[in-house]
Write a protein that holds these residues in place. Structure first.
Motif, PDB file in Angstrom:
ATOM      1  N   GLN A 147       9.863 -16.133   6.935  1.00  0.00           N
ATOM      2  CA  GLN A 147       9.616 -17.099   5.865  1.00  0.00           C
ATOM      3  C   GLN A 147      10.862 -17.934   5.597  1.00  0.00           C
ATOM      4  O   GLN A 147      10.778 -19.146   5.383  1.00  0.00           O
ATOM      5  CB  GLN A 147       9.191 -16.368   4.594  1.00  0.00           C
ATOM      6  CG  GLN A 147       8.864 -17.295   3.433  1.00  0.00           C
ATOM      7  CD  GLN A 147       8.741 -16.558   2.117  1.00  0.00           C
ATOM      8  OE1 GLN A 147       9.630 -15.817   1.716  1.00  0.00           O
ATOM      9  NE2 GLN A 147       7.617 -16.730   1.446  1.00  0.00           N
ATOM     10  N   HIS A 169       1.419 -10.757   4.643  1.00  0.00           N
ATOM     11  CA  HIS A 169       1.137 -10.070   3.387  1.00  0.00           C
ATOM     12  C   HIS A 169       1.862 -10.816   2.276  1.00  0.00           C
ATOM     13  O   HIS A 169       2.795 -11.591   2.542  1.00  0.00           O
ATOM     14  CB  HIS A 169       1.572  -8.601   3.445  1.00  0.00           C
ATOM     15  CG  HIS A 169       3.028  -8.412   3.773  1.00  0.00           C
ATOM     16  ND1 HIS A 169       4.042  -8.600   2.857  1.00  0.00           N
ATOM     17  CD2 HIS A 169       3.643  -8.053   4.933  1.00  0.00           C
ATOM     18  CE1 HIS A 169       5.211  -8.361   3.423  1.00  0.00           C
ATOM     19  NE2 HIS A 169       5.007  -8.025   4.676  1.00  0.00           N
ATOM     20  N   PRO A 170       1.454 -10.638   1.030  1.00  0.00           N
ATOM     21  CA  PRO A 170       2.130 -11.333  -0.069  1.00  0.00           C
ATOM     22  C   PRO A 170       3.602 -10.942  -0.146  1.00  0.00           C
ATOM     23  O   PRO A 170       3.963  -9.776   0.065  1.00  0.00           O
ATOM     24  CB  PRO A 170       1.357 -10.869  -1.309  1.00  0.00           C
ATOM     25  CG  PRO A 170       0.034 -10.433  -0.793  1.00  0.00           C
ATOM     26  CD  PRO A 170       0.288  -9.853   0.564  1.00  0.00           C
ATOM     27  N   ASP A 172       7.373 -11.154  -2.366  1.00  0.00           N
ATOM     28  CA  ASP A 172       7.855 -11.188  -3.754  1.00  0.00           C
ATOM     29  C   ASP A 172       8.489 -12.530  -4.109  1.00  0.00           C
ATOM     30  O   ASP A 172       8.443 -12.955  -5.264  1.00  0.00           O
ATOM     31  CB  ASP A 172       8.865 -10.061  -3.989  1.00  0.00           C
ATOM     32  CG  ASP A 172       8.247  -8.686  -3.892  1.00  0.00           C
ATOM     33  OD1 ASP A 172       7.025  -8.578  -4.137  1.00  0.00           O
ATOM     34  OD2 ASP A 172       8.960  -7.728  -3.557  1.00  0.00           O
ATOM     35  N   GLY A 174       9.370 -16.718  -2.858  1.00  0.00           N
ATOM     36  CA  GLY A 174       9.089 -17.826  -1.965  1.00  0.00           C
ATOM     37  C   GLY A 174      10.327 -18.221  -1.184  1.00  0.00           C
ATOM     38  O   GLY A 174      11.439 -17.761  -1.470  1.00  0.00           O
ATOM     39  N   THR A 231      -1.227 -21.719  -0.084  1.00  0.00           N
ATOM     40  CA  THR A 231      -0.782 -20.415   0.384  1.00  0.00           C
ATOM     41  C   THR A 231      -1.952 -19.505   0.724  1.00  0.00           C
ATOM     42  O   THR A 231      -1.959 -18.801   1.738  1.00  0.00           O
ATOM     43  CB  THR A 231       0.094 -19.734  -0.686  1.00  0.00           C
ATOM     44  OG1 THR A 231       1.202 -20.578  -0.968  1.00  0.00           O
ATOM     45  CG2 THR A 231       0.604 -18.391  -0.173  1.00  0.00           C
ATOM     46  N   SER A 232      -2.975 -19.538  -0.108  1.00  0.00           N
ATOM     47  CA  SER A 232      -4.111 -18.654   0.124  1.00  0.00           C
ATOM     48  C   SER A 232      -4.912 -19.041   1.353  1.00  0.00           C
ATOM     49  O   SER A 232      -5.752 -18.270   1.828  1.00  0.00           O
ATOM     50  CB  SER A 232      -5.038 -18.682  -1.092  1.00  0.00           C
ATOM     51  OG  SER A 232      -5.544 -19.994  -1.305  1.00  0.00           O
ATOM     52  N   SER A 236      -4.610 -15.594   8.737  1.00  0.00           N
ATOM     53  CA  SER A 236      -4.181 -14.207   8.901  1.00  0.00           C
ATOM     54  C   SER A 236      -3.731 -13.971  10.327  1.00  0.00           C
ATOM     55  O   SER A 236      -4.226 -14.585  11.270  1.00  0.00           O
ATOM     56  CB  SER A 236      -5.339 -13.251   8.574  1.00  0.00           C
ATOM     57  OG  SER A 236      -5.040 -11.943   8.965  1.00  0.00           O
TER      58      SER A 236
END
Length: 238
Positions: A147, A169-170, A172, A174, A231-232, A236
């Protein structure tokens, strides 16, 4: 074929693909052809690579871009893109070794090289130099690290995760920089040193940056980034 499947196909079987097919893949993925060649394990011709430039100048430019808002980034990208191509192309970059059991470190090195960015030319991304060296050396490529480096490369984190084989995965926190910063660095690939100096001055003019009197890694963050709303929708890697 989905985006994830196409990226995996390029990573795993890209050497079998012709240049014309790779050009189509670049269009489908909206990625630079040089990046697609790197992912697929092909050599990158010199005309797609940046000319030899003063790395201190390039580092200063990368730093100054981080002061720009998204509106200013768009204007800076247009300015840089309009600069004429004056540089002599370097030698082609050879294809990565087929013996690499994990191709991602070589892919990451190639993506950075496509922009002329080395360890010290990357803008501040919240990772230590030793951590980035570890990524390039194959020690690790965890999702938070992907990221962090994806923004300056102009890539989406999910796409890099596919290449690295890391599940999404999410997270914590950005990233410090988003891909719109990387789009400016990519637009400047053709620029010679004197043009990079002009681009850095233009960035300062747009951002009204105040000189701190010392080299301090700074980023204005990505609060304005439209990707935050998407983001959503990231694909995947599963």
């Amino acid at each position: 074929m989905t985006r994830v499947e196409l990226l995996r196909e390029l990573r795993d079987n890209g050497r079998r693909l012709t240049t014309s097919r790779l050009e189509k893949c670049a269009g489908e993925l909206d990625l630079p052809l040089a990046d697609v060649l790197v992912v697929a394990g092909h050599a990158v011709p010199g005309h797609l690579l940046p000319p030899n430039r003063d790395l201190n100048v390039l580092r200063a430019f990368a730093y100054r871009v981080t002061y720009c808002s998204h509106t200013q980034l768009a204007e800076l990208q247009r300015f840089v893109s309009a600069l004429p191509n004056k540089g002599a192309p370097p030698e082609p970059r050879p294809a990565r070794s087929q013996a690499d059991h994990d191709p991602f470190p070589a892919v990451l090195q190639g993506l950075m090289g496509n922009r002329g960015l080395g360890l010290r030319e990357l803008p501040f991304v919240g990772l230590s130099l030793s951590t980035i060296r570890g990524m390039l050396g194959g020690a690790w490529h965890r999702l938070p690290q992907l990221q962090a480096v994806s923004g300056p490369l102009g890539w989406r984190t999910a796409d890099l995760a596919v290449l690295a084989g890391e599940p999404m995965h999410p997270l914590d926190h950005g990233p410090i920089l988003c891909r719109h910063y990387g789009a400016v660095y990519l637009a400047a690939v053709h620029c010679i040193t004197a043009q990079v100096v002009r681009a850095a001055r233009k960035a300062d003019q747009l951002s009204a940056r105040k000189d701190h009197g010392a080299w301090q890694p700074v980023s204005h963050g990505i609060d304005e980034c439209p990707d935050a709303r998407e983001t959503s929708k990231e694909p995947s890697t599963g």
